[in-house]
Design an enzyme around this catalytic site. Structure first.
Site, short mmCIF file in Angstrom:
data_model
loop_
_atom_site.label_atom_id
_atom_site.label_comp_id
_atom_site.label_asym_id
_atom_site.label_seq_id
_atom_site.Cartn_x
_atom_site.Cartn_y
_atom_site.Cartn_z
CB THR A 64 -0.86 0.04 1.29
OG1 THR A 64 -1.83 -0.98 1.31
CG2 THR A 64 -2.08 1.30 1.08
CD GLU A 140 6.97 -0.37 8.22
OE1 GLU A 140 6.62 -0.52 7.07
OE2 GLU A 140 6.43 -1.07 9.27
#
Length: 274
Positions: A64, A140
């Site tokens: 995504t 992340e």
């Protein structure tokens, strides 16, 4: 002979002018968007809505997030956005951004970012997340925790009532005495008897057992996936206990970090905020 021909002509003429049965109207049925199309919608919208010229942007990792990176590259190329600099959260994202001509930096140069955009594996009603299915959870979290805004992009299949049973929770651990660390993790009060720790094998970029060797992250560490049969009773407690465990580098719980979640589904795109 002539009379038979005349009768035939009359019959054919009558048939030609006979009223025709009404045909049924054709109803157009809209095709359901594929999952990739939904991912593209939220990836593009996140860039369009939250990124402006001059920003420092954290770029997530995964299928995504790749669409958000794609959109950022497009808008830089056509001049819609200017003076953008980005921090990638994985080698894969870094390579994609370089191919698209996106200027890159690191947190060593900029310890605060304007916005970070990334996907998630699960999103609960409080917008707490499970992330790290793609193996980039440490980078992340390092990037997204220093962003003024953290925008999460998902399709509606990632929404859940509670974290845990829908997607294993990844935990990044050091290779040194990793079997010991796995036992310690499994015995934590918030986890004991509630999950099965599984060492990730093969590729670090997914939690499928697709190889004979232990999966290694971009940081040279291993990943243990915690498989739950039931919802996690206290995700913040589990997160805190994991973080304080010696041998654990970080975990895939992203608690209280989300600014907004952009969700694509059958009815279109919606946005949730805390």
């Amino acid at each position: 002979m002539r009379s038979s021909v005349a009768v035939a002509l009359c019959l054919s003429t009558a048939a030609a002018f006979a009223p025709k049965a009404a045909s049924r109207p054709t109803v157009a049925v809209a095709a359901m968007p594929s999952q990739d199309e939904l991912k593209k919608q939220v990836g593009y919208q996140a860039i369009d809505d939250y990124v402006t010229s001059g920003m420092k942007v954290g770029l997530g990792t995964g299928s995504t997030a790749a669409f958000a990176v794609e959109r950022l590259g497009m808008l830089l190329k056509d001049g819609t956005l200017k003076d953008i600099i980005a921090v990638p959260t994985s080698v894969r994202t870094k390579e994609q951004a370089e191919e698209l001509g996106i200027p890159l930096t690191t947190l060593d140069e900029f310890s605060r970012l304007d916005v970070a955009i990334d996907g998630a594996d699960e999103v609960d009603p409080d917008l707490n997340l499970v992330k790290g299915g793609g193996g980039a959870l440490l980078r992340e979290k390092m990037v997204e925790i220093v962003a003024d805004k953290f925008i999460v992009i998902v399709d509606e299949s990632k929404l859940c009532d509670a974290l845990g049973p829908g997607f294993p929770v990844p935990v990044e651990i050091t290779p040194f005495c990793h079997e010991h660390t796995i036992r310690v993790v499994g015995d934590l009060p918030a986890l004991k008897g509630k999950c099965k720790p599984v060492l990730r094998m093969g590729s670090s970029s997914n939690n499928q057992n697709d190889g004979d060797n232990i999966a290694v992250t971009d940081n040279g560490n291993y990943i243990v996936d915690l498989v739950f049969d039931k919802p996690i009773e206290d995700a913040p407690a589990a997160a805190a206990q994991l973080k304080s465990t010696c041998g654990v580098v970080d975990h895939g719980f992203f608690i209280g970090m989300t600014t907004a979640v952009i969700i694509a589904g059958e009815a279109g795109i919606s946005v949730k905020t805390p």
